[in-house]
Design a protein around this motif. Sequence first.
Motif, PDB file in Angstrom:
ATOM      1  N   GLU A  19       0.723  -1.035  -0.206  1.00  0.00           N
ATOM      2  CA  GLU A  19      -0.046  -0.061   0.064  1.00  0.00           C
ATOM      3  C   GLU A  19       0.845   1.148  -0.023  1.00  0.00           C
ATOM      4  O   GLU A  19       0.291   2.258   0.101  1.00  0.00           O
ATOM      5  CB  GLU A  19      -0.952   0.001   1.223  1.00  0.00           C
ATOM      6  N   ASP A  20       2.051   1.237  -0.131  1.00  0.00           N
ATOM      7  CA  ASP A  20       3.079   2.260  -0.178  1.00  0.00           C
ATOM      8  C   ASP A  20       3.064   2.670  -1.770  1.00  0.00           C
ATOM      9  O   ASP A  20       3.103   1.669  -2.592  1.00  0.00           O
ATOM     10  CB  ASP A  20       4.554   1.839   0.177  1.00  0.00           C
ATOM     11  N   SER A  21       3.554   3.882  -1.916  1.00  0.00           N
ATOM     12  CA  SER A  21       3.775   4.265  -3.384  1.00  0.00           C
ATOM     13  C   SER A  21       4.913   5.432  -3.298  1.00  0.00           C
ATOM     14  O   SER A  21       5.189   5.953  -2.216  1.00  0.00           O
ATOM     15  CB  SER A  21       2.704   4.897  -3.924  1.00  0.00           C
ATOM     16  N   ALA A  32       4.386   7.755   0.060  1.00  0.00           N
ATOM     17  CA  ALA A  32       2.861   7.873   0.422  1.00  0.00           C
ATOM     18  C   ALA A  32       2.690   6.391   0.931  1.00  0.00           C
ATOM     19  O   ALA A  32       3.011   5.385   0.329  1.00  0.00           O
ATOM     20  CB  ALA A  32       1.914   8.057  -0.623  1.00  0.00           C
ATOM     21  N   ASP A  33       2.085   6.137   2.090  1.00  0.00           N
ATOM     22  CA  ASP A  33       1.818   5.213   2.732  1.00  0.00           C
ATOM     23  C   ASP A  33       0.204   5.173   3.115  1.00  0.00           C
ATOM     24  O   ASP A  33      -0.354   5.801   4.049  1.00  0.00           O
ATOM     25  CB  ASP A  33       2.502   5.192   4.333  1.00  0.00           C
ATOM     26  N   GLY A  34      -0.306   4.475   2.155  1.00  0.00           N
ATOM     27  CA  GLY A  34      -2.007   4.247   2.221  1.00  0.00           C
ATOM     28  C   GLY A  34      -2.401   3.407   3.392  1.00  0.00           C
ATOM     29  O   GLY A  34      -1.786   2.431   3.971  1.00  0.00           O
ATOM     30  N   THR A 181       9.031   5.315   4.608  1.00  0.00           N
ATOM     31  CA  THR A 181       7.641   5.120   5.170  1.00  0.00           C
ATOM     32  C   THR A 181       7.983   4.279   6.426  1.00  0.00           C
ATOM     33  O   THR A 181       9.012   3.996   6.774  1.00  0.00           O
ATOM     34  CB  THR A 181       6.688   4.105   4.171  1.00  0.00           C
ATOM     35  N   ASP A 182       7.019   4.314   7.290  1.00  0.00           N
ATOM     36  CA  ASP A 182       7.196   3.528   8.666  1.00  0.00           C
ATOM     37  C   ASP A 182       7.613   2.330   8.667  1.00  0.00           C
ATOM     38  O   ASP A 182       7.968   1.490   9.739  1.00  0.00           O
ATOM     39  CB  ASP A 182       5.914   3.927   9.655  1.00  0.00           C
ATOM     40  N   GLY A 183       7.432   1.624   7.401  1.00  0.00           N
ATOM     41  CA  GLY A 183       7.862   0.088   7.277  1.00  0.00           C
ATOM     42  C   GLY A 183       9.492  -0.044   7.668  1.00  0.00           C
ATOM     43  O   GLY A 183      10.047  -0.707   7.856  1.00  0.00           O
ATOM     44  N   LEU A 184      10.157   0.978   7.229  1.00  0.00           N
ATOM     45  CA  LEU A 184      11.607   1.208   7.594  1.00  0.00           C
ATOM     46  C   LEU A 184      11.656   1.556   8.980  1.00  0.00           C
ATOM     47  O   LEU A 184      12.498   1.017   9.540  1.00  0.00           O
ATOM     48  CB  LEU A 184      12.242   2.158   6.441  1.00  0.00           C
ATOM     49  N   ILE A 220       7.540  -6.358   8.697  1.00  0.00           N
ATOM     50  CA  ILE A 220       6.245  -6.343   9.503  1.00  0.00           C
ATOM     51  C   ILE A 220       5.300  -5.637   8.438  1.00  0.00           C
ATOM     52  O   ILE A 220       4.089  -5.749   8.658  1.00  0.00           O
ATOM     53  CB  ILE A 220       5.792  -6.300  10.820  1.00  0.00           C
ATOM     54  N   ASP A 221       5.874  -4.414   7.536  1.00  0.00           N
ATOM     55  CA  ASP A 221       5.107  -3.354   7.133  1.00  0.00           C
ATOM     56  C   ASP A 221       5.743  -3.342   5.749  1.00  0.00           C
ATOM     57  O   ASP A 221       6.567  -3.785   5.377  1.00  0.00           O
ATOM     58  CB  ASP A 221       5.021  -2.061   7.746  1.00  0.00           C
ATOM     59  N   ASN A 222       4.814  -2.622   4.907  1.00  0.00           N
ATOM     60  CA  ASN A 222       5.434  -2.298   3.570  1.00  0.00           C
ATOM     61  C   ASN A 222       6.585  -1.387   3.655  1.00  0.00           C
ATOM     62  O   ASN A 222       6.545  -0.650   4.613  1.00  0.00           O
ATOM     63  CB  ASN A 222       4.331  -1.660   2.728  1.00  0.00           C
TER      64      ASN A 222
HETATM   65 MN    MN Z   1       3.270   1.698   7.014  1.00  0.00          MN
END
Ligand code: MN
Length: 377
Positions: A19-21, A32-34, A181-184, A220-222
């Motif tokens: 869901e990241d772009s 952007a993190d949807g 994004t917060d996945g990093l 755990i996240d994109n």
């Molecule tokens: Mn995220």
Amino acid sequence: MRIVPGATSDIGKVREGNEDSYLALDPLFAVADGMGGHRGGEVASKLALEILENQFRRRQGALAEHVQEANLAVFERSQLDRRVAGMGTTLTVAVMEDERVRLAHVGDSRAYLYRDGELRLLTEDHTLVQRMVDEGEITAGEAETHPYRSVLTRALGVEQSVAVDEGSLEVQDGDRLLLCTDGLTGMVTDEQIRAILQDVGDPQEAADRLVRAANRAGGIDNITAVVLDFEAGEKDDEAGTQGQGVAEPAASAISGAQGPRGLRSRGIRPARLAVSVGMPLAIFIVVLVGLRLYLDRQWYVGVQNGHVTEFRGIPSEVAGFELHHPVVVTTIPAVDAERLAVYAHLDEGIPATGREDADSIVEQIRTDLGTSRTGVP
Ligand code: MN
């Protein structure tokens, strides 16, 4: 100043979709993190960047206005299409203008500057826990592992307008900018990020390495990382695109490879950049309304008017707004419960997984107190 970009987005190890772009169309860069379910999250982040890019290419208005347009587009789509109702997205944008980078930001994606071996966070997370840190309720360390750390207090597309943080900085030869994004940042420490940006020379390789580090830590996240290297010197196509007061550039002349660099700076009036620098109370209330869906699913047992009470929400308040409301006020005096060591911190709230769990915690308190007060008014 010339930019050498590197960019990667990865699904991670756990999620079923990405869901990241991101956007890397020199001089416009963004992540952007949807959010809002599978489909919603993907639509929100893609749509926001699409509108941002279109607005940018028109070369009119300030960056914050482009972000507002993106916000409105996501909001309107979510109103029209039930399948994506309630979607939203973060947005962190960097635009290169001569020696300066202009930043716009909403949500918990981040921008960092790496310079002379040091990493500096340029954005502020619009999260509940960041607010709690700002208000001294929890420490920055506690925020990192807090169960509500991904609850946003601001996102794009949730309401008709959004408060946009803005800033700009002068860049130097050798600087590196990271958008992510917060996945990093949820998986990798700032020190690890700093070390990778220091060790890996090629920006694409650096972005890939950051993503790999997040995946190795669990993914755990994109995960999305855009790394921009700034180098002294002119861009190759500088002369070609530097129109002289040309009002209407042919659309075909603007491709990703030779963007509208430099042209926009003349159109920007600094006064207009003041849009939403402060956070009006009305917008904050609107954001709280956006939080309500989340809070309605949270339960805990705490104290109300001196009695053990089941609450909906979380045991916090933000800027005077309570994020909970009492549902069942029992007849058990809180002081009785707090005399037992296990309930000593009852006033801080005991988290429950739902209404039934809250009921059973209350029952447990009754049992532990050896009393049965049912029926007493
Ligand atoms: Mn995220």
